[in-house]
Write a protein that holds these residues in place. Structure first.
Motif, mmCIF file in Angstrom:
data_model
loop_
_atom_site.group_PDB
_atom_site.id
_atom_site.type_symbol
_atom_site.label_atom_id
_atom_site.label_comp_id
_atom_site.label_asym_id
_atom_site.label_seq_id
_atom_site.Cartn_x
_atom_site.Cartn_y
_atom_site.Cartn_z
ATOM 1 N N UNK A 1 0.829 -1.205 0.000
ATOM 2 C CA UNK A 1 0.000 0.000 0.000
ATOM 3 C C UNK A 1 0.864 1.257 0.000
ATOM 4 N N UNK A 2 0.308 2.334 -0.570
ATOM 5 C CA UNK A 2 0.933 3.659 -0.514
ATOM 6 C C UNK A 2 0.373 4.339 0.729
ATOM 7 N N UNK A 3 1.267 4.834 1.586
ATOM 8 C CA UNK A 3 0.880 5.442 2.858
ATOM 9 C C UNK A 3 0.712 6.953 2.705
ATOM 10 N N UNK A 4 0.089 7.613 3.694
ATOM 11 C CA UNK A 4 -0.125 9.063 3.609
ATOM 12 C C UNK A 4 1.168 9.876 3.473
ATOM 13 N N UNK A 5 2.288 9.366 3.973
ATOM 14 C CA UNK A 5 3.548 10.107 3.883
ATOM 15 C C UNK A 5 4.275 9.872 2.559
ATOM 16 N N UNK A 6 3.657 9.112 1.636
ATOM 17 C CA UNK A 6 4.237 8.886 0.315
ATOM 18 C C UNK A 6 5.066 7.627 0.202
ATOM 19 N N UNK A 7 5.338 6.960 1.301
ATOM 20 C CA UNK A 7 6.126 5.723 1.276
ATOM 21 C C UNK A 7 5.219 4.526 1.043
ATOM 22 N N UNK A 8 5.839 3.400 0.735
ATOM 23 C CA UNK A 8 5.110 2.148 0.576
ATOM 24 C C UNK A 8 5.270 1.313 1.837
ATOM 25 N N UNK A 9 4.295 0.468 2.095
ATOM 26 C CA UNK A 9 4.356 -0.445 3.221
ATOM 27 C C UNK A 9 3.646 -1.734 2.870
ATOM 28 N N UNK A 10 3.821 -2.738 3.690
ATOM 29 C CA UNK A 10 3.221 -4.046 3.474
ATOM 30 C C UNK A 10 2.244 -4.332 4.611
ATOM 31 N N UNK A 11 1.001 -4.646 4.249
ATOM 32 C CA UNK A 11 -0.007 -4.989 5.255
ATOM 33 C C UNK A 11 0.325 -6.377 5.785
ATOM 34 N N UNK B 1 6.546 -1.021 7.925
ATOM 35 C CA UNK B 1 7.215 0.060 7.220
ATOM 36 C C UNK B 1 8.583 -0.397 6.721
ATOM 37 N N UNK B 2 9.200 0.366 5.797
ATOM 38 C CA UNK B 2 10.482 -0.050 5.204
ATOM 39 C C UNK B 2 11.591 -0.372 6.204
ATOM 40 N N UNK B 3 11.686 0.309 7.310
ATOM 41 C CA UNK B 3 12.768 0.055 8.267
ATOM 42 C C UNK B 3 12.419 -1.017 9.292
ATOM 43 N N UNK B 4 11.333 -1.741 9.071
ATOM 44 C CA UNK B 4 10.970 -2.845 9.953
ATOM 45 C C UNK B 4 10.004 -2.498 11.055
ATOM 46 N N UNK B 5 9.671 -1.220 11.220
ATOM 47 C CA UNK B 5 8.702 -0.838 12.248
ATOM 48 C C UNK B 5 7.299 -1.206 11.787
#
Length: 54
Positions: free
Chosen positions: A9-19, A34-38
């Motif tokens: 998914x595309x997040x509100x801050x413009x980055x991508x994440x995995x549900x 999130x990309x850094x593992x959080x």
């Protein structure tokens, strides 16, 4: 397109994440890795699914 675990998914801050699957259910929200593992909760209407062919 439905947001289910495994959806990118595309997040509100413009980055991508995995549900990812959540240990508990939170109505109207999904847990996103999130990309850094959080991991962070986002509302379903804030996330835009990205088709897997992109």
């Amino acid at each position: 397109m439905t947001i289910v675990p495994g959806t990118v998914v595309k997040l509100p801050n413009g980055r991508n994440g995995l549900v990812i699957p959540s240990p508990w259910w939170k109505p109207g929200s999904v847990l996103v890795k999130l990309p850094r593992g959080k991991k962070r909760w986002f509302r379903v209407d804030e996330c835009i699914p990205i088709p897997s062919g992109w």
